[in-house]
Structures are given as structure tokens and as C-alpha cells.
Design an enzyme around this catalytic site. Structure first.
Site, PDB file in Angstrom:
ATOM      1  N   ARG A  33      29.417  -9.518  -0.140  1.00 18.66           N
ATOM      2  CA  ARG A  33      28.858  -8.915  -1.359  1.00 18.66           C
ATOM      3  C   ARG A  33      29.522  -9.584  -2.560  1.00 18.66           C
ATOM      4  O   ARG A  33      30.747  -9.644  -2.648  1.00 18.66           O
ATOM      5  CB  ARG A  33      29.130  -7.407  -1.392  1.00 18.66           C
ATOM      6  CG  ARG A  33      28.445  -6.654  -0.274  1.00 18.66           C
ATOM      7  CD  ARG A  33      29.057  -5.283  -0.058  1.00 18.66           C
ATOM      8  NE  ARG A  33      28.972  -4.436  -1.231  1.00 18.66           N
ATOM      9  CZ  ARG A  33      27.938  -3.656  -1.517  1.00 18.66           C
ATOM     10  NH1 ARG A  33      26.902  -3.624  -0.700  1.00 18.66           N
ATOM     11  NH2 ARG A  33      27.927  -2.890  -2.594  1.00 18.66           N
ATOM     12  N   LYS A  72      12.351   1.856  -2.709  1.00 16.41           N
ATOM     13  CA  LYS A  72      12.575   2.280  -1.321  1.00 16.41           C
ATOM     14  C   LYS A  72      11.581   3.379  -0.941  1.00 16.41           C
ATOM     15  O   LYS A  72      10.953   3.335   0.123  1.00 16.41           O
ATOM     16  CB  LYS A  72      14.009   2.793  -1.147  1.00 16.41           C
ATOM     17  CG  LYS A  72      15.082   1.722  -1.212  1.00 16.41           C
ATOM     18  CD  LYS A  72      16.457   2.313  -0.925  1.00 16.41           C
ATOM     19  CE  LYS A  72      17.537   1.234  -0.939  1.00 16.41           C
ATOM     20  NZ  LYS A  72      18.862   1.755  -0.552  1.00 16.41           N
ATOM     21  N   ASP A  94      18.858   1.800   4.993  1.00 17.15           N
ATOM     22  CA  ASP A  94      19.726   1.191   3.997  1.00 17.15           C
ATOM     23  C   ASP A  94      20.667   0.232   4.733  1.00 17.15           C
ATOM     24  O   ASP A  94      20.797   0.298   5.961  1.00 17.15           O
ATOM     25  CB  ASP A  94      20.497   2.311   3.279  1.00 17.15           C
ATOM     26  CG  ASP A  94      21.513   1.758   2.288  1.00 17.15           C
ATOM     27  OD1 ASP A  94      21.171   0.802   1.575  1.00 17.15           O
ATOM     28  OD2 ASP A  94      22.635   2.281   2.240  1.00 17.15           O
ATOM     29  N   THR A 128      24.144  -1.079   3.196  1.00 16.20           N
ATOM     30  CA  THR A 128      25.542  -0.789   2.916  1.00 16.20           C
ATOM     31  C   THR A 128      25.879   0.651   3.266  1.00 16.20           C
ATOM     32  O   THR A 128      25.284   1.589   2.749  1.00 16.20           O
ATOM     33  CB  THR A 128      25.847  -1.037   1.427  1.00 16.20           C
ATOM     34  OG1 THR A 128      25.462  -2.369   1.104  1.00 16.20           O
ATOM     35  CG2 THR A 128      27.321  -0.833   1.140  1.00 16.20           C
TER      36      THR A 128
END
Length: 1113
Positions: A517, A717, A315, A317
């Protein structure tokens, strides 16, 4: 089926036979422990085999061995395992009893009575007080707070420590009096028990009316009541039906390749793995001082697979970045704020910036908040309407809870760091979110308190990717405020904002290019008549028993359209410390890293460059953004074609189409010249993962050094991980920190959870956890590599010593007519594996190292043998067997040849059965002890104690069994008094033992000497360079001692070459250790590794072979 629960009516509810509130996580009780545990243990093939062998040995006609030679080790294994299982279950019982016996106040016959949790039933009304745990899943009826509000902490459910608000429906919020609650007879009809923590759908029927119920009205078991004096709730789900218990189901059991290969060594393997797990837990270099968080091995079954990882799925973040959000820039009405320019108009870097903006005008400002562009504050102060509306939206459109401990000291409790950063920014610029009730939000706008009526919250979820609020201002004007992902919101804007949209898009692309972001902000005015009609339809949708979520989504979709663009926000999420170095090191270890993130493409790509996954030296970065199947297929085809064009020499002159149909396509692609990266968007990935295209995507991605998947869902994912597992014979590792990473973590061979800002759901689902991404390099390159090395050495030696032991029986069979008579004493057979040779191999399996941890990190190429499975495979297995057979031949025939003509000191014949058995057994114990001494690469005091101690124990037991004392006590069992003493007193016997030992061991020593000199592997070379360095340091110290003494001068001398500083700054020196090492290694060593890797790659299947033919990594 639906659930019905009527308040204060146990008789009615009992007819449905709902589960009680008693929970049971234990497996056994006193009566069932022995039969159930034995049944579970005999599921193991090894235990069943030994039980069958024991039964055969009880029949004297077919067995010459006594039954205790098998029952002793079998009972030992069963007992140790049973004690472990019993201990684990005892603590489960203890935990269950502690929870079940907690006290709760239950309303029974109009009186509050103390009841144990286990006695609480569906339909009971419970009173909770501040800081108490919620006993069951409750419908909140009323509370001490206005409007039926209460605050809860859900750390035990989802790991989030921030407070959340729950609210009773208005019709029950006034039921604070016990007499009123005792008369309450409402009936709830709702969904059946399930594990969805964030969803609840039900309806309350009371007084001929029905009222919709949602998750906002529920208090779930495991939550803690906070900042609320008391509340009352109606039990809907109890015990195993609660959402907490529904989520505590068994995680998918993961097994390593060694587990699948070996089912017979369970006990010792588990002991070794347990030791490796403790080393991880105790590693101070993986302890985070800031968070006081150690690394944790949450499983003991996967340690050696940490040394074989080829693919890491990460991942972004909170995993690569800190997930500590800072409001950095924004775009308002076409103007960008946040950059600072010098007098020449150039953008100032961070170190060149002046003092941050002064927020002293605002007594409620957060002193920790920093912003560098004063023009934004000036726009607020002069009353720019667009800027005011921008910050008004940020102060209203959120679900943040505000806590004011002292006057003016505000503390925000946000469900996500992004939301907290945005509300804090609005607070500092004069729009201070002060407080909320279920129906109002109070904001201090430039010092003036304004209360807005909160009409509706259209909450955020992973599908909507936006949230909205509908509020009425003091003037009675109704307005919808919305914030969300740009890909979602830009399609919902009014056409009149097109020009502003173009400018804002430029700003968004600029922000994303800097790795920020982004969110887009918009609003829409609603007239009273439309809102009333829309609110009625929303109410009807919320009352629906079926498809409630879909109906509400449709209602929300309708109102969130034709909105007016306000601007955009840009939040910075900084990289974690050590991420670029970790990725560079893992890449040198031939580990491919794929980043799977929900962020937009530009943000993800920028982070990719920041963490050195993507570099300017790469041949090309392919970006796949197609919206249709054909577009995605064409983009993937072009990427493969470019890679092939750059490596025409590999194709031997074939055309591209010929190569495509060749059976070696994947190996050709993975051998392309140059370094490539692939970036693919979520909508393109959806097509790429379809059955007819997944192999094309996989081939293209695996040929690239780095892969970044953007805008992906949690399901995607997991699908990407599953795709690599399905077609590549490679070990995969997934690492993440949030709930959206759980499916990916569970799908991979190894799951790693980061204990970060998003709770601990990822940690709870993981196999290993720690607090920072940089610890991954130590987990893999040190602990993983050592675990693989130790387990392989353990297995090789285990098979060797047992074949050397067993095959002597086979040779003896030729001389005893295969009568099943044993060459060894029966007690030696019993004790060989559990006493004489168990502890030395256990010590090697737990403590052994080939190179120190510093060298493991310095030379990441040392990791490759694990990926190629070089240390224990079929070839190594047969070598161990061959060595064991060779040893057994010498072990039997050398004593046999000597004993044929040898005599004792007194001239009598030396050869007799018992003397021969003692000689062979002693030779065997000494040979295998010397062999493990040769195999041990890292000596500790424990190794010495176990090896030489085992030899001493052997002789002690040997002499004891042939002593007068045991004969006097058990004359039928120990008949050969003095045999060992007499046999080992003969010089001929010791010469035989020495000769056998030398002949067995010398070929091993010679072979290893020749291999070390002619074909050393990488670890041999590293050890050699280490010895050279030590000698050089010793010589240097000697030279310094004898060096001349003279006047001391202040000097500024550098011993290295010019330009090295630039090399360090460029990051290219990350390859230095491995490249420098190659100058020490022989050509044959490196070519051997590379040829093996090519051989492994060449065995891959082509896509034309179909999905049933796996690609080999």
C-alpha cells in the site's frame, strides 16, 4: 431547519419544544401490548386467514366443524409469538430504564445538582468526570486539561477503541469555574438533528462575537470520557435527536426467496431458523482463539439463503488481508530503500536476510519494529537532508495521540493502522513524535526535543484522499506537509519535480506490484503574508452556515498545490491465514468472487494473485482503465470479442455482431472456453455503471471467473452489488470489515462483517459476523448448505403430509353428499398438525444432514443444487402435492373397500362411521411417520424420540378420548366410549392399516432405489464412496490383525506417486476432490446438473431487451 440553544435558559429553549433526553426503544406498555401486538400479528396473511375461518366456524349453518379445531392452533401460534415479543420488549424496557436513570451533574441556578439523564434538557450545562458516559450531544466548553482538551473513546458509536481528542474553542476554554459557567449565556445556532457522526456545523454567538463550531468541539452521546479529570459541556441535542439515536434507525428488512414463496408457515420456519442460527453461534471451528471472538448469526431469517450464494463481493484490506500494517519500503529523493541484496547483487528473500537493522542507538525506539535495509539508517545518521525531511513529515503529518505511561514508554493511538505504522517508522529512525497540544507538536529529532507550532490541520476524507498540516518551526519558517494517494498528489506537484516524479513512479509501480500500500509525501513553504491571508479566508469559510464543507475544500485545494515531492512509502498488509484455500474452495463451488477495493490497481492485482483469484493459467486478464465513456465501452467490447473468438464453436458460425443481438448473449458468454478475469479502475467503473452501459459491463464481468474493482468509493461498492441483484437471479453476499463497507453489506442479500482492526461498524450492519475470512467457507459450504437442505426437506414433507390429510375429506365428500361432514374426529383435526406430526418434521428441519461436514468441504460441488434451487421449486412442490394426493386416495379407498364387506370377530358388520374414522386416522399417522423416517438422512436420539414418541402420543390420546373417564366428565363431547379399543382389536383393521401403509410407501421406496442406481445425484455418490471407504478400512483392519508377525525394520516408505508434492505446491490440487469425485459419479448425474445450469443460463435476456428484462443467472 436550524437549531437554537441558549445556555442556562430553560424557559427560552422550552418554546422550541425540543425532544427530552428520555430514550425509548421499547414498542409496548402494559395497556398497549395486547392490541398492538395482535394488530402486528394479524398483518401475517396466515393469521388473518385462520381468524376468518374461525368466524365462519362460529356459524353452525355453514360449518360442521367445531370452532375449537381452528382456535386451538391459532391461539397457540399467537401466544408463542406474543410471549416472544413481550420478552424482547421487557429487555428493551429494562435497558431503557437503566440508561434513562443514570445520574448526571447538571448546573441549575448556579449549583451542580444530580439529575437523571431523562431530565436533562437542551441548553443545560453538564459536568462529566473521567470514565463517565456522555449523556447527550454536548458542545465542549472547558476541561481539566490545558487548552480545553479532552480525550474520548467512541466504541459505542463507531466501534473504534482508540482514543480521540476533542477541544473547546479558546473563548470558552477558560470557563472552568462554576460561577463563570453560571453566567455563561452564549447561544448556539447549528444544523438540525442528523445521523452524520463525523460532521457538525454551527456557530456560537456570545458577547457580540461569533465563533465557528465543528465536530472537533463536540462530545456525542455514547462516548466515554478518558484520561481527563473533568469537563463541562452545553447540551445541543438530547434523546432521540442525538446522533447515536439518529443512527439507530431500522435496517432494511431482508427476506429470503422461501419467505416470498411461503407466508403460511411462519412459526415452524422461524423455530428451525433459530436452531440453525444457534449452530452457527456454537460452532467451535468458527471461533477465533486469538481474539476470543465467536461467529455470530445476527439475524435468523436468512440461513437457508447461505446455501444459495452465487456472487461474493469482498473488500480487500482487513477482509482478505490482516489490516496489520508494517512499514516495508520507501522511496526518498529518487532512491528506493527496503530491499536487501546478497554479495552477487541479487535481491535476498525473507528467509535469506541477515539480522534486522539495529535501532539500539534510539532509546525511544519500538522494539517490535523490524526493518532490513541498513542503508536507510545510515542515511539518517549521516544527516541526509532529504531523509530527515521525509521522516520529519511522517512525525508531524498525522492525527495520532501519544500516551507515555512511564518515562520513555510511548503508546500511539492511531485512527488507522496505516498511520500508526508510518509514525512508528519515523520513531525508530530517530524522529519520535512525543506529544501534542491543540497548538503544538513536540518531536524528538535525533535526540533533540523540538516543538513545532501547529497552525492548521487539513484533515483526511474519502474525497480528498490526503491530509496536510501547516506548522511553524522554531526558526519561524512556515511549511505545509502533505501525504496522500498517488493519483491525487501527483497532479498537485510543482513542475520542477518531473524528473524525480518519474523515478518515484517507477518505485511506486514496483511496490504496488508486490502488493504494498503506497502513499506519496510532499511539502510546500509558505510565506507569512500569504499564510495570514489564507488563514483569514479559512476562518470565514468555517463560519459559513451553508456549504461550509465545500468552501473549506476549495480553500484547502488552493494551498495544496505546487508542492515539492519528497518520496513515497510502502506498507505491507499481509493476507489472512487460509484466504487462498478459501477462495479456491468457493470457486470450485461455482461461486464467483468480486473484490471491491479502494487500493490502486497494481496492489489489488498482486493481492489477487496472492490469494489465487488470479492465476497464471488464466487465458487472459482484461484491464479496463478508460477515462471516457467511449474508451470504457471499447475496452469492454474488445474483452467480449476476445472471449467470443475463443469459443467460436458456441456461436454456431454467427458473426460477433449477430451474436451481440442474439437473445442468448449472456449464456453464450458465460459458456466461453477458458478462464478470464476483469480488472477495472474506479474512474472507469463510474462510466461502466451508467444506465446505457451497465448491462455491457455486467455481461462482460459475469463471463469472467474473477472480477477486481480498484479505487472504488463506498457508494460504487453498493452500486456494483445492486447491479448484480437487479439483473441476475442470484443470491449475493457482501463481506467487509470497515465503515466504508457498510453500504455494500446492507445492499447485498446477505451481509457479513469481519470483526477486525477498523472497529465494528461493519459488524453492526451485518447479518452474520466472524473474525476471519476463512470462516466463510464453513458458513456457506456447511451451515448454509445444510440450512437450505433442511428447509427444503421440511417444506416438501410439510406439504405432503397436509395434502395427504386434507384430500381424504375431498374423497369422503363424494359419499356424504358434500355435506361438510368430516371423515376424522374433530379432535384429530385439531391435534394432527400441532401434536401428532409437528415434532418429527421439526427435528428433521433442525438436525438433518445428507453428508457429514467434512464431505461438504471436501466436495464443494455439493453446493450447486442450492444455487440452482433444485431442492424446492415449483416442480418439487407439485411432486409433493401429487404424492400427498396419491397417499390420500389410497388412505380413503383401501379402508373403504375393505369395510364394505368386512365383519367383526362376532360376525357383526365392521363398517361404521367411527370405526372408519379411527382406521383412516391411524393409517395416516403411521404412513406419514414412516415417510419421515425415509426422508431423514441423519438419525439422532431426538429424531427417534420425536417420531416414535409422536406415534405413542397418538395412541395414548386416541384411547383416552374413547375412555369411560372422559365420557363421565364430558358426556356431550366424548360420546363414543370404547370405539378405538374395539376397532383396533380387530385383525382386519390392522391388516387394512398395514396394507395401506405398504401400498403408500412402496412406490416411494422403489422410485428412490431406481433413482439411486440409475441417476444418483452428487450427495448419493458421496455417501456411497463414504460407505466404500468404511468397508475398506474395516477389511484393512482385519487383514492387519491376521497379518504375519516378523522382524520390524525401520523403513521410509511412501505410498503415493512421485510429483505429488509439486502438485500441492502449485495449488492445482485444490480441484482434486471434485475431480476425483467425478470418477465415481455416473455420466448421467453430472450431465444432469450441467444441463440444468445451461438451461438456467439460456433463459437470460439480451441487453437489447432493455433494463426491464432481468438476466437470469
Amino acid at each position: 431547519e436550524e437549531r437554537r440553544a441558549r445556555a442556562n435558559d430553560r424557559e427560552y429553549n422550552e418554546k422550541f419544544q425540543y425532544a427530552s433526553n428520555c430514550i425509548k426503544t421499547s414498542k409496548y406498555n402494559i395497556l398497549t401490548f395486547l392490541p398492538v401486538n395482535l394488530f402486528e400479528q394479524f398483518q401475517e396473511v396466515a393469521n388473518t386467514y385462520f381468524l376468518f375461518l374461525l368466524i365462519l366456524q362460529l356459524i353452525p349453518q355453514i360449518s360442521s366443524l367445531s370452532w375449537f379445531t381452528t382456535i386451538v392452533p391459532l391461539v397457540l401460534v399467537l401466544t408463542i409469538t406474543a410471549v416472544k415479543d413481550a420478552t424482547d420488549d421487557y429487555f428493551r424496557h429494562k435497558s431503557d430504564n437503566q440508561v434513562n436513570n443514570r445520574q448526571s451533574q447538571v448546573l441549575i441556578n448556579g449549583i451542580l445538582q444530580q439529575e437523571q439523564w431523562m431530565n436533562v434538557c437542551v441548553g443545560d450545562i453538564i459536568k462529566l468526570e473521567n470514565n463517565q458516559f456522555v449523556a447527550a450531544d454536548l458542545l465542549l466548553l472547558s476541561s481539566s486539561e490545558p487548552h480545553g482538551l479532552c480525550y474520548i473513546e467512541t466504541a459505542e458509536l463507531d466501534g473504534e477503541t482508540n482514543m480521540k481528542v476533542r477541544q473547546a474553542i479558546p473563548v470558552t476554554s477558560e470557563l472552568g469555574d462554576i460561577s463563570k459557567l453560571a453566567k455563561f449565556d452564549g447561544e448556539v445556532i447549528c444544523e438540525p438533528p442528523n445521523n452524520k457522526l463525523d460532521k457538525f456545523s454551527g456557530t456560537l454567538y456570545w458577547k457580540e462575537n461569533k465563533f465557528p463550531l465543528s465536530n472537533q468541539n463536540m462530545l456525542l452521546r455514547g462516548c466515554v470520557l478518558r484520561n481527563t479529570e473533568w469537563c463541562f459541556g452545553l447540551v445541543i441535542f438530547a434523546g432521540p435527536d442525538t446522533k447515536l439515536m439518529q443512527n439507530s434507525g431500522r435496517t432494511k428488512f431482508k427476506r429470503t426467496s422461501i419467505d416470498r414463496l411461503m407466508n403460511t408457515l411462519v412459526l415452524w420456519v422461524e423455530v428451525i431458523r433459530l436452531g440453525h442460527s444457534y449452530f452457527i453461534n456454537w460452532d467451535k471451528k468458527m471461533f477465533c482463539m486469538k481474539k476470543r471472538t465467536p461467529a455470530e448469526a445476527r439475524t435468523t431469517t436468512l440461513n437457508e439463503e447461505l446455501g444459495q450464494v452465487e456472487y461474493i463481493f469482498s473488500d480487500k484490506t482487513g477482509t482478505l488481508t490482516q489490516n496489520i500494517m508494517v512499514f516495508n519500503k520507501c522511496s526518498i529523493n529518487g532512491r528506493s530503500y527496503g530491499d536487501v541484496f546478497d554479495v552477487l547483487g541479487h535481491k535476498a528473500e525473507l528467509g535469506e536476510r541477515p539480522e534486522p537493522v539495529d535501532f539500539s542507538f534510539n532509546p525511544l525506539a519500538d522494539k517490535k519494529f523490524l526493518f532490513w535495509d541498513p542503508s536507510l539508517l545510515e542515511a539518517v545518521k549521516i544527516g541526509d537532508p532529504h531523509t530527515h525531511e521525509f521522516f520529519r513529515l511522517l512525525s508531524l503529518c498525522h492525527t495520532v495521540m501519544s500516551e507515555e505511561k512511564n518515562e520513555g514508554e510511548l503508546y500511539y493511538k492511531a485512527q488507522s493502522p496505516d498511520e500508526g505504522a508510518l509514525v512508528t517508522a519515523a520513531r525508530n529512525f530517530g524522529f519520535v513524535f512525543r506529544s501534542r497540544t491543540p497548538k503544538t507538536i513536540t518531536v524528538h529529532e535525533m535526540g533533540t526535543a523540538i516543538t513545532y507550532q501547529l497552525l492548521a490541520i487539513l484533515d483526511f476524507n474519502n474525497i480528498r484522499k490526503r491530509m496536510s498540516v501547516i506548522v511553524r518551526n522554531p526558526e519561524g519558517k512556515i511549511r505545509l506537509y502533505c501525504k496522500g494517494a498517488d493519483t491525487i498528489l501527483l497532479d498537485r506537484l510543482h513542475h520542477s519535480t518531473q524528473e524525480l516524479l518519474n523515478t518515484t513512479m517507477d518505485h511506486l509501480n514496483e511496490y504496488a506490484g508486490e502488493g504494498l500500500r503506497t502513499l506519496v509525501l510532499a511539502y510546500k513553504d509558505l510565506d507569512e503574508e500569504y499564510y495570514e491571508e489564507w488563514a483569514e479566508r479559512r476562518l470565514q469559510a468555517s463560519l459559513a452556515q451553508d456549504s461550509r464543507e465545500d468552501r473549506l475544500a476549495s480553500i484547502y485545494e488552493e494551498v495544496e498545490n505546487n508542492m515539492m515531492l519528497l518520496g513515497a512509502t510502502a506498507i505491507e498488509d499481509k493476507l489472512q491465514q487460509g484466504v487462498p484455500e478459501t477462495i479456491a474452495l468457493l470457486t470450485l463451488a461455482n461461486i464467483k468472487i468480486w473484490v471491491l477495493t479502494g487500493d490502486k490497481q497494481e496492489t489489488a492485482v498482486n493481492i489477487g494473485y496472492s490469494c489465487k483469484m488470479l492465476t497464471d493459467d488464466m487465458t487472459e486478464v482484461f484491464i479496463v482503465t478508460g477515462h471516457t465513456v467511449l474508451e470504457v465501452r471499447e475496452e469492454l467490447r474488445k474483452a467480449r470479442e476476445k472471449m467470443m473468438d475463443s469459443s467460436r464453436s458456441v456461436g454456431n458460425g454467427f458473426t460477433y455482431q449477430e451474436k451481440l443481438s442474439s437473445s442468448k448473449l449472456t449464456s453464450v458468454l458465460e459458456a466461453v472456453a477458458g478462464e478470464y478475469a476483469l480488472v477495472i479502475n474506479g474512474h472507469s467503473l463510474a462510466h461502466a455503471l451508467e444506465a446505457d452501459m451497465e448491462l455491457e459491463f455486467l455481461e462482460t464481468a459475469c463471463a469472467c471467473k474473477a472480477v477486481i474493482c480498484c479505487r472504488v468509493t463506498p457508494l460504487q461498492k453498493a452500486q456494483v452489488v445492486e447491479l448484480v441483484k437487479k439483473y441476475k437471479k442470484a443470491v449475493t453476499l457482501a463481506i467487509g470489515d470497515g465503515a466504508n463497507d457498510v453500504s455494500m453489506i446492507k445492499t447485498a442479500h446477505i451481509g457479513v462483517g469481519i470483526s477486525g482492526q477498523e472497529g465494528i461498524q461493519a459488524v453492526l450492519a451485518s447479518d452474520y459476523s466472524f473474525s476471519q475470512f476463512k470462516f466463510l467457507q464453513r458458513l456457506l459450504l456447511v451451515h448454509g448448505r445444510w440450512s437450505y437442505l433442511r428447509m427444503c426437506k421440511f417444506l416438501c414433507y410439510f406439504f405432503y403430509k397436509n395434502f395427504a390429510f386434507t384430500m381424504v375429506h375431498f374423497w369422503f365428500g363424494f359419499f356424504c353428499g358434500f355435506s361438510a361432514q368430516t371423515v376424522y374426529d374433530q379432535y384429530f383435526i385439531t391435534l394432527y398438525n400441532i401434536v401428532y406430526t409437528s415434532l418429527p418434521v421439526l427435528a428433521m428441519g433442525v438436525f438433518d444432514q445428507d453428508v457429514p461436514e467434512q464431505r461438504s468441504m471436501e466436495y464443494p460441488k455439493l453446493y450447486e443444487p442450492g444455487q440452482l434451487n433444485l431442492l424446492f421449486n415449483k416442480r418439487e412442490f407439485f411432486i409433493c402435492i401429487a404424492q400427498g394426493i396419491y397417499t390420500s386416495v389410497l388412505m380413503f379407498f383401501i379402508p373403504y373397500g375393505v369395510f364394505a364387506d368386512a365383519t367383526r370377530d362376532d360376525g357383526t358388520q365392521l363398517a361404521d362411521y367411527q370405526s372408519f374414522a379411527v382406521t383412516v386416522a391411524t393409517s395416516l399417522v403411521i404412513v406419514v411417520s414412516v415417510q419421515i423416517g425415509l426422508d431423514t438422512g441423519y438419525w439422532t436420539a431426538i429424531n427417534h424420540f420425536f417420531i416414535w414418541g409422536s406415534l405413542a402420543v397418538y395412541f395414548a390420546i386416541l384411547f383416552a378420548m374413547h375412555s369411560n373417564g372422559l365420557f363421565d366428565m364430558f358426556p356431550n363431547q366424548f360420546r363414543f366410549v370404547g370405539n378405538a379399543q374395539n376397532t383396533l382389536a380387530q385383525p382386519t383393521v390392522w391388516l387394512t392399516i398395514v396394507l395401506t401403509t405398504v401400498v403408500c410407501i412402496m412406490p416411494v421406496v422403489a422410485f428412490r432405489f431406481l433413482r439411486l442406481n440409475l441417476k444418483p445425484d452428487l450427495s448419493d455418490t458421496v455417501r456411497y464412496t463414504q460407505l466404500v471407504r468404511k468397508k475398506q478400512k474395516a477389511q484393512h483392519r482385519c487383514m492387519r490383525r491376521v497379518g504375519r508377525t516378523g522382524s520390524r525394520r525401520s523403513g521410509y516408505a511412501f505410498s503415493h506417486q512421485e510429483g505429488f508434492g509439486e502438485l500441492i505446491m502449485s495449488g492445482k490440487n485444490m480441484r482434486l476432490s471434485s475431480l476425483a469425485l467425478s470418477s465415481f459419479t455416473t455420466r448421467s448425474s453430472s450431465s444432469w446438473i450441467e444441463s440444468l445450469r445451461r438451461k438456467k443460463s439460456d433463459s437470460a435476456s439480451s441487453p437489447s431487451g432493455g433494463a426491464d428484462k432481468p438476466l437470469k443467472g
